[in-house]
Design an enzyme around this catalytic site. Structure first.
Site, short mmCIF file in Angstrom:
data_model
loop_
_atom_site.label_atom_id
_atom_site.label_comp_id
_atom_site.label_asym_id
_atom_site.label_seq_id
_atom_site.Cartn_x
_atom_site.Cartn_y
_atom_site.Cartn_z
CD GLN A 179 -1.66 -2.27 1.95
OE1 GLN A 179 -0.50 -2.65 1.99
NE2 GLN A 179 -2.65 -2.95 2.51
CG ASP A 197 -7.11 -0.91 9.93
OD1 ASP A 197 -5.91 -0.60 9.81
OD2 ASP A 197 -7.89 -1.01 8.97
O1 MRU Z 1 -5.42 -3.60 4.55
P1 MRU Z 1 -5.70 -2.14 4.39
O2 MRU Z 1 -5.02 -1.54 3.22
O3 MRU Z 1 -7.18 -1.83 4.44
O4 MRU Z 1 -5.05 -1.48 5.68
C1 MRU Z 1 -5.11 -0.09 5.86
C2 MRU Z 1 -4.37 0.36 7.07
O5 MRU Z 1 -3.81 -0.41 7.80
C3 MRU Z 1 -4.43 1.82 7.39
O6 MRU Z 1 -3.28 2.23 8.05
C4 MRU Z 1 -5.63 2.10 8.29
O7 MRU Z 1 -6.81 1.59 7.73
C5 MRU Z 1 -5.82 3.53 8.55
S1 MRU Z 1 -6.38 4.35 7.08
C6 MRU Z 1 -6.81 5.88 7.38
#
Ligand code: MRU
Length: 356
Positions: free
Chosen positions: A204, A245
């Site tokens: 990401q 999250d």
């Molecule tokens: O697996 P993902 O890409 O959904 O994980 C996203 C994250 O871990 C972010 O750091 C988290 O959702 C915060 S986003 C504002």
């Protein structure tokens, strides 16, 4: 240059209650390709969340809220809250990803509105549900702008900030949480550099955060996750800020795998470790991080990069997608209502959702 805070959003709503469509940017294909899907059903939205077309805690919640409105629209005037049909709709959207509490927060908000509108005319009710989904998105963006200001105040002049995963416009209703703080630090003239962790295995950071930084001309350098300690040792990191999250009631923070290692590194090097979280990500019903369900994702995301295998076939693989950073390693949690600090039990309990 386009205004930074408006040009990256994960979904766009178009139309009215009757025939409106949710356009969703396929984040799996970025940065190579910008493909938008037009979604019109709860099933499509649930699949979009599950398959990572959309990802990032607040963005998942926003999408799920639209999913509820689509489900009620399709069901017609006989749809009532509390029925097996309603339960099936919520189960469909809940059983997509387990860790980000924003998903459940948004679904609870839509559920409360369903109960409230049970007696309403069907058309007016569906209209109201779409309005609520849009409000969740708009509030999230406004909250991020507020959070950005509080976070920027914490950063020194000439800040070199390291971040992990993607927490920008793509992961939210716009602007971003941790990346929003970085944007606000830049707007305040205090940002010198952003270190972008690539964020193995799903990348990401490399695919999405680097893309957002470049779109906005933020001075940034992409590094692999295992370089973070090197740059800290070289004295080139002034602060780390990540999103989350789910924050447990005691301040433990679940975030993308690799976050905990960064927090430990920060402690060793005396670098502040900040977390940016809208209040919708704070889960006072979960006492500690030990109770947070960690999503286990597919082995293929570890053994392959796109379709290219990088490990021996048949190798044993583990893939926890998130980890938990204990509250004691967190310098501060930046929210839209201010910065919470230890003892987190008391400071988090004092926060109530207050859209900006
Ligand atoms: O697996 P993902 O890409 O959904 O994980 C996203 C994250 O871990 C972010 O750091 C988290 O959702 C915060 S986003 C504002």
């Amino acid at each position: 240059m386009e205004a930074f805070d408006t040009n990256v959003v994960p979904v766009r709503w178009e139309g009215n209650w009757k025939s409106g469509v949710l356009h969703m940017l396929d984040q799996r294909l970025l940065p190579g390709e910008e493909t938008w899907y037009s979604m019109t059903t709860a099933e499509e939205v649930a699949k979009g969340i599950k398959d990572m077309v959309i990802r990032g805690a607040p963005a998942i919640g926003i999408a799920a809220a639209y999913g509820v409105a689509f489900g009620v629209r399709a069901a017609g005037a006989s749809f009532k809250s509390g029925t097996a049909e309603a339960e099936a709709l919520f189960e469909l959207l809940k059983n997509t990803r387990p860790t980000a509490v924003n998903l459940f927060w948004a679904l609870n908000r839509m559920q409360a509105l369903l109960v409230e509108t049970d007696a309403m005319d069907h058309n007016a009710r569906v209209d109201r549900l779409f309005e609520e989904a849009k409000a969740i998105m708009d509030e999230d963006r406004a909250n991020n702008l507020a959070m950005g200001k509080f976070g920027a105040d914490l950063m020194p002049d000439g800040a070199r900030i390291l971040t992990h995963c993607n927490t920008g416009g793509l992961a939210t209703g716009g602007y971003g949480t941790a990346l929003g703080v970085i944007r606000a630090t830049n707007a305040a003239g205090k940002l010198k550099h952003v270190w972008v962790d690539e964020t193995r295995p799903y990348l990401q950071g490399a695919r999405l955060t680097a893309w957002e930084c470049m779109k906005d001309d933020l001075p940034s350098t992409l590094i692999t996750d295992n370089m973070a300690g090197y740059f800290m040792q070289q004295g080139q990191v002034d602060a780390v800020i990540v999103g989350t999250d789910r924050v447990a009631a005691n301040g433990d923070v679940a975030n993308k795998i690799g976050t905990y290692s960064l927090a430990v590194l920060c402690k060793h090097h005396g670098i502040p470790f900040y977390v940016a979280a809208p209040i919708s990500t704070i889960d006072l019903d979960t006492p500690t991080g030990a109770e947070i369900e960690i999503e286990q994702r597919s082995a293929r995301e570890v053994t392959h990069i796109k379709d290219v295998g990088i490990a021996p076939e048949g190798v044993n693989v583990a893939h926890p997608a998130f980890d938990v950073t204990p509250a004691e390693l967190v310098t501060g949690i930046v929210t839209e209502a201010g910065v919470a600090s230890a003892p987190y039990g008391a400071s988090l309990a004092g926060l109530t959702y207050s859209p900006q």
